[in-house]
Structures are given as structure tokens and as C-alpha cells.
Design a protein around this motif. Structure first.
Motif, PDB file in Angstrom:
ATOM      1  N   ALA A   1     -67.010  -4.041 -23.694  1.00  0.00           N
ATOM      2  CA  ALA A   1     -68.332  -4.040 -23.051  1.00  0.00           C
ATOM      3  C   ALA A   1     -68.931  -2.636 -23.081  1.00  0.00           C
ATOM      4  CB  ALA A   1     -68.230  -4.557 -21.623  1.00  0.00           C
ATOM      5  N   VAL A   2     -68.126  -1.625 -22.777  1.00  0.00           N
ATOM      6  CA  VAL A   2     -68.612  -0.239 -22.794  1.00  0.00           C
ATOM      7  C   VAL A   2     -68.980   0.153 -24.219  1.00  0.00           C
ATOM      8  CG1 VAL A   2     -67.914   2.175 -22.453  1.00  0.00           C
ATOM      9  CG2 VAL A   2     -67.395   0.463 -20.699  1.00  0.00           C
ATOM     10  N   GLU A   3     -68.149  -0.210 -25.191  1.00  0.00           N
ATOM     11  CA  GLU A   3     -68.432   0.156 -26.583  1.00  0.00           C
ATOM     12  C   GLU A   3     -69.687  -0.544 -27.093  1.00  0.00           C
ATOM     13  OE1 GLU A   3     -68.628   2.107 -29.925  1.00  0.00           O
ATOM     14  OE2 GLU A   3     -67.228   2.614 -28.323  1.00  0.00           O
ATOM     15  N   CYS A   4     -69.896  -1.791 -26.701  1.00  0.00           N
ATOM     16  CA  CYS A   4     -71.119  -2.493 -27.124  1.00  0.00           C
ATOM     17  C   CYS A   4     -72.355  -1.801 -26.550  1.00  0.00           C
ATOM     18  CB  CYS A   4     -71.064  -3.965 -26.720  1.00  0.00           C
ATOM     19  SG  CYS A   4     -69.992  -4.938 -27.807  1.00  0.00           S
ATOM     20  N   ARG A   5     -72.285  -1.369 -25.298  1.00  0.00           N
ATOM     21  CA  ARG A   5     -73.421  -0.634 -24.727  1.00  0.00           C
ATOM     22  C   ARG A   5     -73.617   0.692 -25.468  1.00  0.00           C
ATOM     23  NH1 ARG A   5     -71.491  -2.859 -19.998  1.00  0.00           N
ATOM     24  NH2 ARG A   5     -70.285  -1.021 -19.395  1.00  0.00           N
TER      25      ARG A   5
END
Length: 181
Positions: free
Chosen positions: A93-97
Motif C-alpha cells: 500500500a505504501v509503495e503504491c502510494r
């Protein structure tokens, strides 16, 4: 700058009738008013979720310095430290953001070129699923199918992609073992 725009004068004289320029982070703004006369663009796009997963897996194992710099938004931890200490779901989720800027740029380039007859858009997954067919499509599009160098270059590209896939599989297996631990 990508050679699609204007190759250096020293390179122009030695260029074959067709050439390959790889710009892994091409932006629509770089094209300005469009491609230079006679240029063609093969735009390879990738499933956005696959981009995030690949970037996350890369961040887990890379030694690139930016991945090891503490970030205030991660409580002073680096991306790599944060991802290794987090669940896969949280890390993804952090990497997608974090990848949103690149994903937007990919979409903008697609929007800017999708109706241009000088642009062939290929999905990365299409290349993985049928490399030979995809390369035939690329060479036919670039007018290189008649060029005697095309088959030799296709073989070389196939070897490179196979090596890349082997390294990616090994890295994926290492990541899976690390996650399972």
C-alpha cells in the motif's frame, strides 16, 4: 533526453534505418509537440499493480542509497527498513502510494500518444506471454522486418528478457522465503 526527440549529431550519421531507445521513465512532456519527423515510438506499458509489486520487491533487496535514507513520514525509518518491518499488505500500500507519480506519468504518456499512428503501445505482459509475436509486431511496426539485422536483434533481446526473467524469479523466490520466515 530520449533519442526519439533528436539524437546527438555524432550519433545521427551512424544510426541505422531504425534504432532502439529505452527510457524506462518516459514522460509525455518530453515529447513536447510530438515525435521528431520519421520517428516511431514503441510504448511499453505495465499493469499498475505489477509496477507496485515489482517496486516493492525491488525496495526489499536493493542497495540503492535512496532506499536507505530515513523518512519522517515513516517514523525515521528508510523505505527498506519500513517494508521489512511491515506486513506485505502495508508495504505494498505504501509503495503504491509512492509510485503514483510514475503511474500518472505512464497514463499521461499513453493518453498523449494512443491515437498517434507513429506509436505502437504494447503491454509488458503481452511481451512476457509471447515474446516472439511481440517482437515481430515491433519490428513490423518499425519497418525493420525486412532488415537482415532484425532476427539477430530479436534473438539478442530474447536472451536478455530470459535472463531478466530468471533473475526476477530468483528474487521473487528469495522474497517469498524472507516473507515466510
Amino acid at each position: 533526453e530520449p533519442w526519439l526527440l533528436e539524437p546527438p549529431a555524432s550519433a545521427r550519421a551512424a544510426m541505422p534505418a531504425w534504432a532502439v531507445c529505452v527510457d524506462e521513465h518516459a514522460k509525455a512532456a518530453a515529447l513536447g509537440g510530438g515525435l521528431r519527423d520519421g520517428a516511431s515510438l514503441v510504448h511499453v506499458v505495465r499493469d499498475p499493480l505489477e509496477v507496485c509489486i515489482s517496486a516493492y520487491q525491488y525496495a526489499l533487496r536493493s542497495s540503492e542509497s535512496w532506499l536507505h535514507v530515513g523518512k519522517a513520514e515513516l517514523g525515521g525509518r528508510s523505505y527498506q527498513q519500513y517494508y521489512r518491518a511491515s506486513s506485505v499488505e502495508t508495504g505494498l500500500a505504501v509503495e503504491c502510494r509512492r509510485s503514483m507519480k510514475e503511474l500518472r506519468q505512464m497514463a499521461e504518456l499513453y493518453q498523449a500518444t494512443r491515437r498517434d499512428g507513429a506509436v505502437l503501445t504494447l503491454r509488458f505482459e503481452e511481451i512476457e506471454a509471447g515474446f516472439d509475436d511481440a517482437m515481430r509486431k515491433v519490428f513490423a511496426f518499425a519497418g525493420a522486418a525486412r532488415d537482415s539485422a532484425a532476427p539477430r536483434d530479436a534473438d539478442r533481446m530474447r536472451v536478455l528478457l530470459t535472463a531478466h526473467q530468471r533473475v526476477s524469479r530468483q528474487s521473487d523466490e528469495e522474497d517469498q522465503r524472507r516473507i515466510a520466515e
